[in-house]
Design an enzyme around this catalytic site. Structure first.
Site, PDB file in Angstrom:
ATOM      1  N   GLY A 117       0.838  -1.196   0.000  1.00 57.39           N
ATOM      2  CA  GLY A 117       0.000   0.000   0.000  1.00 57.39           C
ATOM      3  C   GLY A 117       0.871   1.242   0.000  1.00 57.39           C
ATOM      4  N   GLN A 136       3.383   9.991   0.617  1.00 56.29           N
ATOM      5  CA  GLN A 136       4.663   9.290   0.775  1.00 56.29           C
ATOM      6  C   GLN A 136       5.606   9.527  -0.405  1.00 56.29           C
ATOM      7  OE1 GLN A 136       2.575   5.374   1.917  1.00 56.29           O
ATOM      8  NE2 GLN A 136       4.524   5.236   2.987  1.00 56.29           N
ATOM      9  N   CYS A 151       5.935  -0.039   7.277  1.00 58.38           N
ATOM     10  CA  CYS A 151       5.600   1.100   6.412  1.00 58.38           C
ATOM     11  C   CYS A 151       6.805   1.446   5.551  1.00 58.38           C
ATOM     12  CB  CYS A 151       5.221   2.292   7.279  1.00 58.38           C
ATOM     13  SG  CYS A 151       4.801   3.766   6.329  1.00 58.38           S
ATOM     14  N   LEU A 152       6.577   1.732   4.276  1.00 57.46           N
ATOM     15  CA  LEU A 152       7.684   2.074   3.380  1.00 57.46           C
ATOM     16  C   LEU A 152       8.380   3.368   3.809  1.00 57.46           C
ATOM     17  CD1 LEU A 152       6.075   1.165  -0.070  1.00 57.46           C
ATOM     18  CD2 LEU A 152       7.783  -0.129   1.213  1.00 57.46           C
ATOM     19  N   HIS A 200      -4.354   1.994   7.747  1.00 56.17           N
ATOM     20  CA  HIS A 200      -2.960   2.461   7.802  1.00 56.17           C
ATOM     21  C   HIS A 200      -2.744   3.559   6.752  1.00 56.17           C
ATOM     22  CE1 HIS A 200       1.583   1.607   7.913  1.00 56.17           C
ATOM     23  NE2 HIS A 200       1.422   2.350   6.835  1.00 56.17           N
ATOM     24  N   HIS A 204      -2.123   7.953   6.823  1.00 57.20           N
ATOM     25  CA  HIS A 204      -1.127   8.767   6.106  1.00 57.20           C
ATOM     26  C   HIS A 204      -1.760  10.053   5.580  1.00 57.20           C
ATOM     27  CE1 HIS A 204       2.570   6.471   5.933  1.00 57.20           C
ATOM     28  NE2 HIS A 204       1.958   5.370   5.510  1.00 57.20           N
TER      29      HIS A 204
HETATM   30 NI    NI Z   1       2.718   3.377   5.503  1.00 57.32          NI
END
Ligand code: NI
Length: 184
Positions: free
Chosen positions: A46, A51, A94-95, A136, A140
C-alpha cells in the site's frame, strides 16, 4: 509511468494533512500509475500519495499474494463510513519507516466510501488485511504514521534507526562514487 522517491521519517511532509481531490482526471490517474509502480518496486502492499511528496487524498494498494495475479486497487478521497468495535492487533510496517515492524490495534472491520480509478463512487466492507491496510493508508492522509500509535519511546527509537540506516546508505554511496571521481 515512473518510479518516484519514497519519503522516510522524519521528513516533515509525512506529517501534512492531504487535501481532497476535486475530480479523477488524467493527472490523478498518472499519479496513481506512478504510485503503483513505485509501490511494486519497493516492494510494498500500500502507498499514500503523501509518501511520494504529493499531499493529496490518494492511495494505491495490492494485496495479491506471491504467485497470484496482480490486484491493483485505487482510492481517491476515501472515508470511513462505519467501523466496528472489535480491535484486531496486527504487526505493521511502512515504506516510510523502513525495516521497523510493530503491533498496532485497529477496528477489525470498516465500511469505506471512495472514488475508484474511473472516478466512480464505491462503498465497500473491508476486513482482515484489507481493513488493516486501508486504515494504515488513510492515517497517512491525515499525517499519521503507524509509529504514532506506539509509545513515545518506541517511536523515537524507530526514527533514530531509520535515520541511522539512511546515513549509512549515503556513506556507502559516497564510497562507491569515490573511485570514478578520482579517475577523472
Ligand atoms: Ni505506511
Amino acid at each position: 509511468m515512473a518510479i518516484r522517491r519514497i519519503l522516510t521519517v522524519p521528513d516533515p511532509v509525512l506529517k501534512q494533512v492531504s487535501t481532497p481531490v476535486g475530480a479523477v482526471d488524467d493527472d490523478i490517474r498518472a499519479l496513481m500509475d506512478d504510485m503503483l509502480e513505485t509501490m511494486y518496486a519497493a516492494p510494498g502492499i500500500g502507498l499514500a500519495a503523501v509518501q511520494v511528496g504529493v499531499p493529496k487524498r490518494v492511495i494505491v494498494m495490492d494485496l495479491a499474494r506471491e504467485g497470484e495475479e496482480p490486484q491493483p486497487r485505487y482510492f481517491v478521497n476515501p472515508e470511513i463510513v462505519t467501523a466496528n468495535r472489535d480491535l484486531l492487533p496486527y504487526e505493521e510496517g511502512c515504506l516510510s519507516v523502513p525495516d521497523i515492524y510493530d503491533e498496532v490495534e485497529r477496528p477489525s472491520q470498516v465500511r469505506i466510501r471512495y472514488m475508484n480509478y474511473d472516478g466512480e463512487q464505491v462503498e465497500e466492507d473491508c476486513e482482515g488485511l484489507y481493513a488493516v491496510c486501508i486504515q494504515h493508508e488513510m492515517d497517512h492522509l491525515n499525517g499519521v504514521l503507524f509509529i504514532d500509535h506506539l509509545s513515545r519511546l518506541k517511536r523515537q527509537r524507530a526514527i533514530q534507526k531509520v535515520k541511522k540506516a539512511e546515513r549509512q546508505r549515503e556513506d556507502e554511496a559516497e564510497e562507491d562514487e569515490a573511485p570514478s571521481a578520482a579517475a577523472i
